[in-house]
Enzyme design. Structure first.
Site, PDB file in Angstrom:
ATOM      1  CB  SER A  10      -0.890   0.021   1.241  1.00  0.00           C
ATOM      2  OG  SER A  10      -1.367   1.339   1.442  1.00  0.00           O
ATOM      3  CG  HIS A  35      -3.830  -1.644  -1.567  1.00  0.00           C
ATOM      4  ND1 HIS A  35      -4.943  -2.401  -1.858  1.00  0.00           N
ATOM      5  CD2 HIS A  35      -4.209  -0.797  -0.577  1.00  0.00           C
ATOM      6  CE1 HIS A  35      -5.948  -2.030  -1.072  1.00  0.00           C
ATOM      7  NE2 HIS A  35      -5.524  -1.055  -0.288  1.00  0.00           N
ATOM      8  CG  ASP A  37      -5.043   2.477   0.756  1.00  0.00           C
ATOM      9  OD1 ASP A  37      -5.986   1.674   0.603  1.00  0.00           O
ATOM     10  OD2 ASP A  37      -3.952   2.158   1.263  1.00  0.00           O
ATOM     11  CG  MET A  39      -8.209   7.428   2.192  1.00  0.00           C
ATOM     12  SD  MET A  39      -7.299   7.613   3.736  1.00  0.00           S
ATOM     13  CE  MET A  39      -6.583   5.973   3.881  1.00  0.00           C
ATOM     14  CG  HIS A  68      -9.160   0.245  -0.502  1.00  0.00           C
ATOM     15  ND1 HIS A  68      -8.571   0.047   0.725  1.00  0.00           N
ATOM     16  CD2 HIS A  68     -10.503   0.242  -0.284  1.00  0.00           C
ATOM     17  CE1 HIS A  68      -9.519  -0.080   1.650  1.00  0.00           C
ATOM     18  NE2 HIS A  68     -10.698   0.041   1.061  1.00  0.00           N
ATOM     19  CG  MET A  70     -11.144   3.468   1.986  1.00  0.00           C
ATOM     20  SD  MET A  70      -9.623   3.446   2.931  1.00  0.00           S
ATOM     21  CE  MET A  70      -8.424   3.463   1.612  1.00  0.00           C
ATOM     22  CG  MET A 139     -11.618  -2.417   5.204  1.00  0.00           C
ATOM     23  SD  MET A 139     -10.078  -1.903   4.394  1.00  0.00           S
ATOM     24  CE  MET A 139      -9.100  -1.271   5.757  1.00  0.00           C
ATOM     25  CG  ASP A 177      -6.234  -2.732   3.168  1.00  0.00           C
ATOM     26  OD1 ASP A 177      -5.140  -2.482   3.708  1.00  0.00           O
ATOM     27  OD2 ASP A 177      -6.860  -1.905   2.477  1.00  0.00           O
TER      28      ASP A 177
HETATM   29  C1  DX5 Z   1      -6.321   1.765   5.512  1.00  0.00           C
HETATM   30  C2  DX5 Z   1      -5.850   1.399   4.129  1.00  0.00           C
HETATM   31  C3  DX5 Z   1      -4.765   0.401   4.110  1.00  0.00           C
HETATM   32  C4  DX5 Z   1      -3.508   0.853   4.805  1.00  0.00           C
HETATM   33  C5  DX5 Z   1      -2.738  -0.355   5.233  1.00  0.00           C
HETATM   34  O1  DX5 Z   1      -7.408   2.598   5.411  1.00  0.00           O
HETATM   35  O2  DX5 Z   1      -6.911   0.846   3.372  1.00  0.00           O
HETATM   36  O3  DX5 Z   1      -4.491  -0.039   2.793  1.00  0.00           O
HETATM   37  O4  DX5 Z   1      -2.717   1.653   4.005  1.00  0.00           O
HETATM   38  O5  DX5 Z   1      -1.643   0.074   5.982  1.00  0.00           O
HETATM   39  P1  DX5 Z   1      -0.938  -0.840   7.062  1.00  0.00           P
HETATM   40  O6  DX5 Z   1      -0.437  -2.062   6.344  1.00  0.00           O
HETATM   41  O7  DX5 Z   1       0.133   0.029   7.596  1.00  0.00           O
HETATM   42  O8  DX5 Z   1      -1.994  -1.201   8.087  1.00  0.00           O
HETATM   43 ZN    ZN Z   2      -6.435  -0.166   1.417  1.00  0.00          ZN
END
Ligand code: DX5
Ligand code: ZN
Length: 219
Positions: A10, A35, A37, A39, A68, A70, A139, A177
């Site tokens: 990620s 990956h 993320d 947001m 991903h 969010m 998650m 994740d």
């Molecule tokens: C959290 C994200 C994850 C996050 C994982 O909201 O979806 O992908 O980056 O990070 P680690 O591996 O540090 O928990």
């Molecule tokens: Zn993620």
């Protein structure tokens, strides 16, 4: 399910000042997915980055861009994400009023489609959509931040989802994740996951070395 387990670093935990280089490093070390993320500050408290950043790192690798979302009502951005370089678009069940429509929108655009569930969201919600998706993202922390602690009850959820997929004769991937690293990766795989996301466990320290070490554990 793929015969090989997949590591999905990620980039949320990467150094954003040299993101392209970091993507290249983990790709060259053997990670199959990147990956990403996204947001929106609404579905989750933080804001990360969007299409321009994804388009900016696309030229650094041919590996699968696993995005991903969010984001509330992520269907609004599906076409733009495809354009930016997403290969797999994963949307939260909790963020889609019309999940079936959004999943088909993603597939019609030529991307793989995934559905993500927050830790407390029951698996029952997947009953009708499971045959329509390529991947379920479970998650194992509450989404919004990297570096959180793995929630232990999600292991049982992974096991139950793997049985559900098998009972229905399906082949969806299970991606896990949040809070996964060398200390618990084996448990996560044994429970039935075949794609593992790792942010801090990859990017804190020597990313290439961390990827190689985790790939050994994924074999
Ligand atoms: C959290 C994200 C994850 C996050 C994982 O909201 O979806 O992908 O980056 O990070 P680690 O591996 O540090 O928990
Ligand atoms: Zn993620």
């Amino acid at each position: 399910m793929n015969s090989e387990n997949i590591l999905a670093p990620s980039i949320l935990a990467a150094d954003f000042g040299r993101l392209g280089e970091q993507v290249q490093t983990v790709a060259q070390a053997g990670a199959e997915y990147i990956h990403i993320d996204v947001m929106d500050g609404m579905f989750v408290p933080s804001i990360s980055f969007g299409m321009p950043v994804i388009a900016g790192i696309r030229s650094f690798t041919d590996k699968v861009f696993d995005v991903h979302m969010m984001v509330e009502e992520p269907g609004r951005y599906a076409a733009d994400m495809k354009e930016a370089g997403a290969d797999l678009l994963c949307v939260h069940q909790e963020a889609c009023r019309h999940l079936d429509r959004t999943i088909h929108q993603i597939r019609d655009l030529g991307m793989k489609a995934g559905v993500a569930l927050n830790p407390a969201t029951p698996l029952d919600t997947l009953e009708y959509i499971l045959p329509e998706v390529d991947m379920v993202l479970l998650m194992s922390v509450n989404p919004g931040f990297g570096g959180q602690k793995f929630i232990p009850y999600t292991l049982e959820k992974i096991r139950r989802l793997r049985s559900m997929i098998q009972e229905k004769g399906l082949s969806a991937d299970i991606e896990v994740d949040g809070g996964v690293g060398p200390g618990n990766i084996q448990e996560v795989l044994e429970a039935g996951a075949n794609i593992v996301v790792a942010g801090s466990a990859v990017f804190k320290g020597d990313a290439a070395e961390n990827v190689r070490r985790m790939l050994e554990l994924l074999k």
